[in-house]
Write a protein that holds these residues in place. Structure first.
Motif, PDB file in Angstrom:
ATOM      1  N   VAL A  72       0.830  -1.203   0.000  1.00  0.00           N
ATOM      2  CA  VAL A  72       0.000   0.000   0.000  1.00  0.00           C
ATOM      3  C   VAL A  72       0.864   1.251   0.000  1.00  0.00           C
ATOM      4  CG1 VAL A  72      -1.765   1.268   1.276  1.00  0.00           C
ATOM      5  CG2 VAL A  72      -1.862  -1.238   1.155  1.00  0.00           C
ATOM      6  N   ASP A  73       1.904   1.269   0.849  1.00  0.00           N
ATOM      7  CA  ASP A  73       2.759   2.446   0.958  1.00  0.00           C
ATOM      8  C   ASP A  73       3.904   2.372  -0.048  1.00  0.00           C
ATOM      9  OD1 ASP A  73       3.762   0.273   2.282  1.00  0.00           O
ATOM     10  OD2 ASP A  73       4.816   1.442   3.813  1.00  0.00           O
ATOM     11  N   GLY A  74       3.568   2.260  -1.312  1.00  0.00           N
ATOM     12  CA  GLY A  74       4.566   2.176  -2.362  1.00  0.00           C
ATOM     13  C   GLY A  74       4.896   3.536  -2.937  1.00  0.00           C
ATOM     14  N   LEU A  75       5.537   3.517  -4.097  1.00  0.00           N
ATOM     15  CA  LEU A  75       5.989   4.755  -4.718  1.00  0.00           C
ATOM     16  C   LEU A  75       4.819   5.637  -5.115  1.00  0.00           C
ATOM     17  CD1 LEU A  75       8.208   6.548  -5.819  1.00  0.00           C
ATOM     18  CD2 LEU A  75       8.217   5.158  -7.906  1.00  0.00           C
ATOM     19  N   SER A  76       3.755   5.041  -5.636  1.00  0.00           N
ATOM     20  CA  SER A  76       2.607   5.842  -6.054  1.00  0.00           C
ATOM     21  C   SER A  76       2.003   6.594  -4.881  1.00  0.00           C
ATOM     22  CB  SER A  76       1.551   4.938  -6.708  1.00  0.00           C
ATOM     23  OG  SER A  76       2.080   4.317  -7.866  1.00  0.00           O
ATOM     24  N   SER A  77       1.938   5.941  -3.719  1.00  0.00           N
ATOM     25  CA  SER A  77       1.411   6.616  -2.534  1.00  0.00           C
ATOM     26  C   SER A  77       2.317   7.759  -2.111  1.00  0.00           C
ATOM     27  CB  SER A  77       1.260   5.610  -1.384  1.00  0.00           C
ATOM     28  OG  SER A  77       0.390   4.563  -1.740  1.00  0.00           O
ATOM     29  N   LEU A  78       3.623   7.560  -2.236  1.00  0.00           N
ATOM     30  CA  LEU A  78       4.558   8.626  -1.888  1.00  0.00           C
ATOM     31  C   LEU A  78       4.415   9.816  -2.819  1.00  0.00           C
ATOM     32  CD1 LEU A  78       7.024   9.692  -0.298  1.00  0.00           C
ATOM     33  CD2 LEU A  78       8.479   8.419  -1.888  1.00  0.00           C
ATOM     34  N   LEU A  79       4.255   9.556  -4.111  1.00  0.00           N
ATOM     35  CA  LEU A  79       4.176  10.650  -5.081  1.00  0.00           C
ATOM     36  C   LEU A  79       2.880  11.444  -4.954  1.00  0.00           C
ATOM     37  CD1 LEU A  79       5.640   8.926  -8.260  1.00  0.00           C
ATOM     38  CD2 LEU A  79       6.781  10.458  -6.671  1.00  0.00           C
ATOM     39  N   LEU A  80       1.824  10.816  -4.429  1.00  0.00           N
ATOM     40  CA  LEU A  80       0.579  11.548  -4.235  1.00  0.00           C
ATOM     41  C   LEU A  80       0.746  12.700  -3.257  1.00  0.00           C
ATOM     42  CD1 LEU A  80      -2.119   8.717  -4.139  1.00  0.00           C
ATOM     43  CD2 LEU A  80      -1.811  10.460  -5.895  1.00  0.00           C
ATOM     44  N   ASN A  81       1.707  12.564  -2.352  1.00  0.00           N
ATOM     45  CA  ASN A  81       1.975  13.615  -1.372  1.00  0.00           C
ATOM     46  C   ASN A  81       3.064  14.574  -1.836  1.00  0.00           C
ATOM     47  OD1 ASN A  81       0.102  12.485   0.476  1.00  0.00           O
ATOM     48  ND2 ASN A  81       1.636  10.985   1.121  1.00  0.00           N
ATOM     49  N   LEU A  82       3.450  14.464  -3.099  1.00  0.00           N
ATOM     50  CA  LEU A  82       4.517  15.311  -3.629  1.00  0.00           C
ATOM     51  C   LEU A  82       4.036  16.025  -4.894  1.00  0.00           C
ATOM     52  CD1 LEU A  82       7.616  12.950  -3.199  1.00  0.00           C
ATOM     53  CD2 LEU A  82       7.055  14.968  -1.853  1.00  0.00           C
ATOM     54  N   PRO A  83       3.145  16.996  -4.755  1.00  0.00           N
ATOM     55  CA  PRO A  83       2.690  17.723  -5.950  1.00  0.00           C
ATOM     56  C   PRO A  83       3.799  18.532  -6.600  1.00  0.00           C
ATOM     57  CG  PRO A  83       1.917  18.817  -3.962  1.00  0.00           C
ATOM     58  CD  PRO A  83       2.535  17.513  -3.522  1.00  0.00           C
ATOM     59  N   CYS A  84       4.919  18.713  -5.895  1.00  0.00           N
ATOM     60  CA  CYS A  84       6.032  19.459  -6.487  1.00  0.00           C
ATOM     61  C   CYS A  84       6.685  18.688  -7.621  1.00  0.00           C
ATOM     62  CB  CYS A  84       7.071  19.781  -5.411  1.00  0.00           C
ATOM     63  SG  CYS A  84       7.714  18.323  -4.563  1.00  0.00           S
ATOM     64  N   ILE A  85       6.470  17.370  -7.679  1.00  0.00           N
ATOM     65  CA  ILE A  85       7.041  16.569  -8.765  1.00  0.00           C
ATOM     66  C   ILE A  85       6.077  16.633  -9.947  1.00  0.00           C
ATOM     67  CG2 ILE A  85       7.831  14.292  -9.483  1.00  0.00           C
ATOM     68  CD1 ILE A  85       8.536  13.666  -6.647  1.00  0.00           C
ATOM     69  N   THR A  86       6.415  17.413 -10.919  1.00  0.00           N
ATOM     70  CA  THR A  86       5.567  17.604 -12.082  1.00  0.00           C
ATOM     71  C   THR A  86       6.409  17.537 -13.346  1.00  0.00           C
ATOM     72  OG1 THR A  86       4.147  19.184 -13.241  1.00  0.00           O
ATOM     73  CG2 THR A  86       5.799  20.097 -11.764  1.00  0.00           C
ATOM     74  N   GLY A  87       5.815  17.024 -14.402  1.00  0.00           N
ATOM     75  CA  GLY A  87       6.517  16.946 -15.679  1.00  0.00           C
ATOM     76  C   GLY A  87       6.307  18.153 -16.564  1.00  0.00           C
ATOM     77  N   TYR A  88       5.528  19.134 -16.084  1.00  0.00           N
ATOM     78  CA  TYR A  88       5.191  20.272 -16.932  1.00  0.00           C
ATOM     79  C   TYR A  88       6.407  21.140 -17.229  1.00  0.00           C
ATOM     80  CZ  TYR A  88       2.353  24.044 -18.874  1.00  0.00           C
ATOM     81  OH  TYR A  88       1.808  24.976 -19.711  1.00  0.00           O
ATOM     82  N   VAL A  89       7.292  21.299 -16.233  1.00  0.00           N
ATOM     83  CA  VAL A  89       8.484  22.117 -16.459  1.00  0.00           C
ATOM     84  C   VAL A  89       9.358  21.498 -17.542  1.00  0.00           C
ATOM     85  CG1 VAL A  89      10.574  23.044 -15.406  1.00  0.00           C
ATOM     86  CG2 VAL A  89       8.437  23.008 -14.102  1.00  0.00           C
ATOM     87  N   ALA A  90       9.642  20.191 -17.408  1.00  0.00           N
ATOM     88  CA  ALA A  90      10.484  19.510 -18.391  1.00  0.00           C
ATOM     89  C   ALA A  90       9.821  19.485 -19.767  1.00  0.00           C
ATOM     90  CB  ALA A  90      10.792  18.093 -17.920  1.00  0.00           C
ATOM     91  N   GLN A  91       8.508  19.300 -19.794  1.00  0.00           N
ATOM     92  CA  GLN A  91       7.804  19.268 -21.073  1.00  0.00           C
ATOM     93  C   GLN A  91       7.876  20.623 -21.771  1.00  0.00           C
ATOM     94  OE1 GLN A  91       3.702  18.151 -20.741  1.00  0.00           O
ATOM     95  NE2 GLN A  91       3.296  18.363 -22.914  1.00  0.00           N
ATOM     96  N   THR A  92       7.718  21.702 -21.014  1.00  0.00           N
ATOM     97  CA  THR A  92       7.799  23.038 -21.609  1.00  0.00           C
ATOM     98  C   THR A  92       9.198  23.323 -22.145  1.00  0.00           C
ATOM     99  OG1 THR A  92       6.106  23.807 -20.055  1.00  0.00           O
ATOM    100  CG2 THR A  92       7.410  25.478 -21.189  1.00  0.00           C
ATOM    101  N   LEU A  93      10.223  22.949 -21.381  1.00  0.00           N
ATOM    102  CA  LEU A  93      11.594  23.142 -21.855  1.00  0.00           C
ATOM    103  C   LEU A  93      11.851  22.337 -23.127  1.00  0.00           C
ATOM    104  CD1 LEU A  93      13.535  23.018 -18.455  1.00  0.00           C
ATOM    105  CD2 LEU A  93      12.969  25.037 -19.809  1.00  0.00           C
ATOM    106  N   GLY A  94      11.309  21.110 -23.176  1.00  0.00           N
ATOM    107  CA  GLY A  94      11.469  20.296 -24.377  1.00  0.00           C
ATOM    108  C   GLY A  94      10.815  20.925 -25.591  1.00  0.00           C
TER     109      GLY A  94
END
Length: 663
Positions: free
Chosen positions: A159-181
């Motif tokens: 239950v307490d896997g990576l997906s659960s950890l990332l749910l509490n980390l909204p700072c991890i976003t792909g939008y910055v990298a996508q815009t730079l690309g």
């Protein structure tokens, strides 16, 4: 730490060399202070040890990235745990998200190795973009502990896997990298929203292609914005691209000045504010003057630096992409999914709010629903989602969603390919198009492509029941419906039997095949009848076995290029509605303060990876476990166990009764 802050970012080329990097000292200072507080805790040694607050140099990061590619098999990695996966590696986590959020082991001669996490990886053109957001040291430690656990990952049901950890980390976003690309490759086109080139009743729009100019942005020099496009008809097939790990070839160099300007304006001191490149470019080119006074009573949002002036209207366009895997097998179920987005353009004066409901969610079985950051979402109803938004300037994606297909597959049937010799195969298509579809849904075009990336096609023979055929060096294309001859309110059957011939193999397999068919692989004293009917009946089975014997395993990034697999790919476009039944009612759109602005709405559905797997060949498939079936089976097992125990109880009761009677 709230919001999103960036510690550093790097851009690497295909030779794993850093061509651009940027570090943000203000954010890095926050990370160092947080690490110091964490390392000074009394229970630090029991809670994962010290956290290092270092950033690698460009050569160190390039070396670590190249080493990870070697260890994980590619830049993205495996995403699943394999037999050779080791602890402290991304594949050990056994979660596909590690193909996009990775870690690197940095080696320094004067210091011990340390780990950099989380790094958001985005591949665009011939470049790899790595973005390192700021997280809490405790969250960093949680991931490091996860890398050493034997039961982590989806397979273990943790239950307490990576997906659960990332749910509490909204700072991890792909939008910055996508815009730079998008900036470094020049792919900066905003989502297109269309209007009919001729007057129409009801404002129905049926396409998202073409382009004309746009006007009405303030009274002075106009910033360059995405155009409103005119309704056009194009015969080009929309072929969905297979995701590839290897960067696509391009000769466009990086404009570092544009990157520096964008970064300093869009994310000053490492904190992203507005990542809309169109707005940033417009502000840089035009600036602000007395002709654009700020509103006294309203706060102007960052995503709308300029106010619109001109004729008012709102345009909505829903664009859905259908991905499917059609097997035509009893043991494997067909899989079909829809990804959609609602594009919008609000040409409204001032800073109005727009409210409307998104309908059809129940029938569409919407699994993922995300909104633009300008939207405020209310509670979710049974079949609709009401929301309000303050529209930015120009075209933008208002909503993205994932849903199931509420109708039958638009193209269904089967494809068979059987190799009758080393260089010749017989194939058969039998398809039904738009079965059960009614007006106004119409299929504008439909094309079937048989790709053969590892063989060169010499010729083919066959006559389809409908459409035309074209041949290239590595494919055969069947145009069932051409542009301008679409079908509406009816279904059609299409069949195409034929044969295809390839140029001879140039590998060592030719000699192996010759030996097999001349009988030289059989011992002289063998009792096998080489010319018997049984041997001839199995000739195709032996042929395919020899041809596929030495084939290497399919790469995760190129699932459709394994030589042992053969398939046909479907390309189509459907106008007049959505296949998920997700929709917008133009009459339900409300604008505050009230203004007279017409609302126009269009829909389009196109194919993505729509695959017809060869019924007679090998095919990849995913194994799905149905929770209801598992629960039913467990219930049956429990019921059987209880009945068995009750039977034993009755048996012993009977024995006791017999003993009493005898006594």
């Amino acid at each position: 730490m709230h919001g999103c802050s960036i510690r550093a970012l790097w851009i690497l080329n295909i030779q794993d060399t850093v061509v651009f990097s940027r570090r943000f000292p203000v954010v890095e200072k926050r990370w160092r202070l947080a690490c110091q507080r964490e390392n000074e805790r009394p229970d630090n040694s029991e809670n994962g040890g010290c956290v290092k607050h270092l950033l690698p140099t460009d050569p160190e990061l390039a070396s670590a990235f190249a080493e990870r590619k070697r260890r994980e098999g590619s830049a993205r990695g495996y995403g699943i745990r394999l037999s050779h996966s080791t602890q402290d590696s991304d594949s050990w986590i056994d979660d596909p998200i590690t193909r996009h959020i990775i870690m690197l082991h940095i080696n320094r001669e004067e210091e011990n190795e340390y780990t950099l996490w989380p790094l958001v990886l985005h591949i665009k053109g011939v470049f790899y973009i790595l973005v390192l957001p700021l997280v809490e040291p405790q969250q960093y430690k949680s991931y490091m502990r996860m890398c050493r656990r034997s039961d982590c990952g989806n397979a273990g049901g943790v239950v307490d896997g990576l997906s659960s950890l990332l749910l509490n980390l909204p700072c991890i976003t792909g939008y910055v990298a996508q815009t730079l690309g998008d900036i470094i490759t020049g792919d900066l086109a905003d989502p297109e929203v269309v209007t009919s080139s001729s007057p129409s009743v009801g404002g129905l729009l049926d396409s998202l292609t073409g382009s004309i100019g746009m006007s009405g942005i303030s009274a002075r020099a106009k910033p360059a914005l995405a155009p409103v496009v005119a309704l056009t008809t194009s015969g080009a097939s929309l072929v969905g691209a297979v995701m590839s790990d290897a960067p696509r070839s391009t000769s466009r160099p990086i404009d570092k000045d544009v990157l520096r300007t964008f970064i300093s304006t869009a994310m000053p001191f490492g904190t992203p504010l507005d990542l809309n490149f169109t707005n940033i470019a417009a502000i840089k080119a035009n600036g602000f003057s007395s002709a654009d006074p700020p509103l006294a009573d309203l706060k102007q949002p960052a995503w709308k630096p300029y106010l619109y002036k001109g004729k008012q209207r709102i345009l909505f366009a829903i664009h859905e992409v259908v991905n499917a895997a059609m097997y035509d097998r009893d043991e494997i179920s067909d899989a079909i999914s829809i990804s959609g987005q609602v594009n919008c353009r609000a040409e409204l004066e001032g800073l109005p709010d727009v409210s409307l409901p998104l309908t059809g969610l129940k029938s569409a079985n919407v699994e993922v629903l995300s909104f633009h950051h300008c939207a405020q979402v209310s509670e979710h109803a049974v079949d609709k989602q009401a929301f309000m938004f303050s529209p930015p300037l120009g075209n933008f994606v208002l909503i993205r969603y994932m849903a199931s297909c509420s109708l039958d597959p638009p193209v269904k049937g089967f494809y068979q390919l059987s190799m009758v010799s080393e260089d010749e195969g017989a194939f058969l298509f039998k398809l039904r198009l738009m079965e059960g579809y009614k007006a106004p849904l119409s299929m504008e075009f439909c094309t079937i492509t048989m790709p053969f990336p590892r063989r060169r096609v010499s010729s083919f023979d066959g006559n389809p029941s409908i459409g035309t055929i074209a041949m290239t060096e590595h494919s055969v294309e069947w145009k069932i419906i051409t542009s301008g001859r679409g079908i509406t309110g009816k279904s059609i059957e299409a069949t195409f039997p034929g044969t295809i011939k390839f140029f001879p193999w140039t590998s060592s397999k030719v000699s192996t095949l010759n030996r097999m068919f001349t009988g030289r692989t059989v011992d002289e004293d063998s009792d096998v009848d080489q010319d018997g009917p049984n041997n001839m009946a199995n000739i195709e089975e032996h042929l395919m076995e020899v041809m596929n014997k030495d084939l290497q395993a399919a790469e995760l990034e190129e699932p459709f290029c394994w030589q042992a697999y053969n398939y046909a790919k479907v390309s189509f476009k459907i106008l007049g509605g959505t296949l998920s039944r997700v929709s917008i009612d133009p009459k339900s759109v409300r604008i505050y303060p009230t203004v007279k602005a017409p609302v126009e709405f269009s829909t389009q559905t196109s194919s993505g990876d729509y695959i017809l797997w060869n019924t007679l060949g090998r095919c990849p498939s995913a194994l799905f476990f149905c929770c209801n079936e598992i629960q039913t089976n467990l219930h049956n097992i429990n019921l059987f166990t209880n009945c068995l125990l009750f039977s034993f109880f009755l048996f012993f009761q009977m024995l006791s009764t017999v003993d009493l009677m005898q006594s």
